[in-house]
Design an enzyme around this catalytic site. Structure first.
Site, PDB file in Angstrom:
ATOM      1  N   SER A   1       0.868  -1.185   0.000  1.00 14.62           N
ATOM      2  CA  SER A   1       0.000   0.000   0.000  1.00 14.62           C
ATOM      3  C   SER A   1       0.901   1.229   0.000  1.00 14.62           C
ATOM      4  CB  SER A   1      -0.845   0.007   1.290  1.00 14.62           C
ATOM      5  OG  SER A   1      -1.442   1.270   1.510  1.00 14.62           O
TER       6      SER A   1
ATOM      7  N   TYR B   1      -2.591  -1.084  10.383  1.00 12.38           N
ATOM      8  CA  TYR B   1      -2.455  -1.202   8.927  1.00 12.38           C
ATOM      9  C   TYR B   1      -1.094  -0.668   8.470  1.00 12.38           C
ATOM     10  CZ  TYR B   1      -4.058  -0.984   4.023  1.00 12.38           C
ATOM     11  OH  TYR B   1      -4.205  -1.151   2.663  1.00 12.38           O
TER      12      TYR B   1
HETATM   13  P1  NAD Z   1     -11.486  -6.151  -0.297  1.00 11.61           P
HETATM   14  O1  NAD Z   1     -12.099  -5.941   1.039  1.00 11.61           O
HETATM   15  O2  NAD Z   1     -12.269  -5.835  -1.535  1.00 11.61           O
HETATM   16  O3  NAD Z   1     -10.949  -7.655  -0.420  1.00 11.61           O
HETATM   17  C1  NAD Z   1     -10.304  -8.292   0.655  1.00 11.61           C
HETATM   18  C2  NAD Z   1     -10.191  -9.773   0.373  1.00 11.61           C
HETATM   19  O4  NAD Z   1      -9.546 -10.397   1.498  1.00 11.61           O
HETATM   20  C3  NAD Z   1     -11.551 -10.454   0.210  1.00 11.61           C
HETATM   21  O5  NAD Z   1     -11.450 -11.490  -0.750  1.00 11.61           O
HETATM   22  C4  NAD Z   1     -11.793 -11.043   1.598  1.00 11.61           C
HETATM   23  O6  NAD Z   1     -12.676 -12.160   1.605  1.00 11.61           O
HETATM   24  C5  NAD Z   1     -10.384 -11.455   1.974  1.00 11.61           C
HETATM   25  N1  NAD Z   1     -10.235 -11.610   3.413  1.00 11.61           N
HETATM   26  C6  NAD Z   1     -10.565 -10.715   4.368  1.00 11.61           C
HETATM   27  N2  NAD Z   1     -10.322 -11.225   5.576  1.00 11.61           N
HETATM   28  C7  NAD Z   1      -9.804 -12.468   5.379  1.00 11.61           C
HETATM   29  C8  NAD Z   1      -9.358 -13.502   6.254  1.00 11.61           C
HETATM   30  N3  NAD Z   1      -9.383 -13.356   7.593  1.00 11.61           N
HETATM   31  N4  NAD Z   1      -8.912 -14.649   5.704  1.00 11.61           N
HETATM   32  C9  NAD Z   1      -8.899 -14.803   4.349  1.00 11.61           C
HETATM   33  N5  NAD Z   1      -9.292 -13.864   3.485  1.00 11.61           N
HETATM   34  C10 NAD Z   1      -9.745 -12.708   4.002  1.00 11.61           C
HETATM   35  O7  NAD Z   1     -10.129  -5.311  -0.247  1.00 11.61           O
HETATM   36  P2  NAD Z   1      -9.193  -4.685  -1.388  1.00 11.61           P
HETATM   37  O8  NAD Z   1      -9.346  -3.212  -1.335  1.00 11.61           O
HETATM   38  O9  NAD Z   1      -9.306  -5.392  -2.682  1.00 11.61           O
HETATM   39  O10 NAD Z   1      -7.762  -4.987  -0.726  1.00 11.61           O
HETATM   40  C11 NAD Z   1      -6.898  -6.009  -1.161  1.00 11.61           C
HETATM   41  C12 NAD Z   1      -5.489  -5.672  -0.710  1.00 11.61           C
HETATM   42  O11 NAD Z   1      -5.087  -4.434  -1.286  1.00 11.61           O
HETATM   43  C13 NAD Z   1      -5.340  -5.524   0.805  1.00 11.61           C
HETATM   44  O12 NAD Z   1      -4.114  -6.093   1.247  1.00 11.61           O
HETATM   45  C14 NAD Z   1      -5.314  -4.020   0.985  1.00 11.61           C
HETATM   46  O13 NAD Z   1      -4.633  -3.637   2.148  1.00 11.61           O
HETATM   47  C15 NAD Z   1      -4.582  -3.605  -0.268  1.00 11.61           C
HETATM   48  N6  NAD Z   1      -4.778  -2.212  -0.622  1.00 11.61           N
HETATM   49  C16 NAD Z   1      -6.028  -1.736  -0.897  1.00 11.61           C
HETATM   50  C17 NAD Z   1      -6.175  -0.397  -1.218  1.00 11.61           C
HETATM   51  C18 NAD Z   1      -7.504   0.213  -1.521  1.00 11.61           C
HETATM   52  O14 NAD Z   1      -7.581   1.450  -1.595  1.00 11.61           O
HETATM   53  N7  NAD Z   1      -8.559  -0.574  -1.722  1.00 11.61           N
HETATM   54  C19 NAD Z   1      -5.051   0.445  -1.280  1.00 11.61           C
HETATM   55  C20 NAD Z   1      -3.806  -0.086  -1.001  1.00 11.61           C
HETATM   56  C21 NAD Z   1      -3.674  -1.410  -0.682  1.00 11.61           C
END
Ligand code: NAD
Length: 251
Positions: free
Chosen positions: A133, A146
């Protein structure tokens, strides 16, 4: 279809960024293993769409990660993407939330890597892609767990890169800014409470204030970077932290 014959595990691929990465890697011919939570019918539809298998496991638990890795079989491309967020002032930060975020956003990537690496070494090829991130490079208030986990995964990535370089295995992170997914949408109520803002103010003054472009990043842009990192053109990109944040961390 340069990933034909390869097998990819994308954690947290039932939603958001992970799902986009699974789709993009599948489009290049890899067999895909999905992981993450969701409604059974929706997951079955994704498996059908991608010709994929799905492993349901709670990755906050070491046993959950170990079971997922055992059920996944061979993994040539490991994408550690599963993650969660919680927004609260440090003195009110719930200890169980701290533990769960460190376990999922950081420790699960250590466990998947330690379990996938022996087989990648014997195959003489591998790709480890950690979805970090902008918060692996910079901080925001109210996100203690985080930011700590994301700085940690950037460090873990560098260690993996150094240890595995001679085995034709690369390890990199991708560091998106704000991407419009459920993870971001779900932060709105707590951010409104922590900062005393309206929904519109959170969107404009917290999320997009960070991004010089004033636009969210698209999941497909993150997925395209993951595919690029799998290719031969990226064989010397190792231990890197690839920002996709509209310039946020250029400040
Ligand atoms: P999201 O909430 O859409 O997806 C999260 C995924 O993780 C889902 O498939 C969920 O079922 C799974 N998950 C959650 N808890 C879990 C657990 N205990 N065991 C197994 N699976 C689990 O989130 P996203 O925005 O797509 O984020 C994905 C990654 O990208 C994360 O690591 C997040 O930190 C990172 N990220 C997101 C953003 C953003 O702005 N959305 C920015 C930077 C980094």
């Amino acid at each position: 279809m340069f990933l034909s014959g390869k097998r990819a595990l994308v954690t947290g691929s039932t939603s958001g960024i992970g799902l986009a990465i699974a789709r993009a890697i599948r489009a290049e011919g890899a067999d895909v293993v999905l992981s993450g939570f969701g409604e059974a019918g929706a997951i079955a539809a994704l498996c059908e769409e991608l010709g994929a298998t799905h492993v349901s496991a709670d990755l906050t638990l070491t046993e959950g990660v170990e079971r997922m890795m055992a059920e996944s079989g061979r993994v040539d491309v490991l994408v550690n993407n599963a993650g969660m967020q919680h927004v609260a002032p440090v003195e009110d930060f719930p200890v169980p939330k701290w533990d769960a975020i460190i376990a999922l956003n950081l420790s699960s990537a250590f466990h998947t890597a330690r379990l996938a690496v022996p087989q990648m070494k014997s195959a003489g090829w591998g790709r480890i892609i950690n979805i970090a991130s902008a918060h692996s490079l910079t901080a925001s208030p109210f996100k203690a767990a985080y930011v700590a986990a994301k700085h940690g995964i950037a460090g873990l990535t560098k260690v993996l890169a150094l240890e595995l370089a001679e085995h034709n295995i690369t390890a990199n992170c991708i560091s998106p800014g704000y991407v419009w997914t459920p993870l971001v949408e779900n932060q709105i109520p707590d951010t409104m409470a922590a900062r005393g803002l309206t929904r519109e103010q959170v969107m404009r003054d917290v999320f997009l204030a960070k991004q010089p472009t004033k636009k969210f990043v698209a999941v497909e842009e993150v997925a395209a970077m993951a595919v690029f990192l799998c290719g031969d053109a990226a064989q010397n990109i190792n231990g890197a932290n690839m920002s996709i944040d509209g310039g946020w961390t250029a400040e």
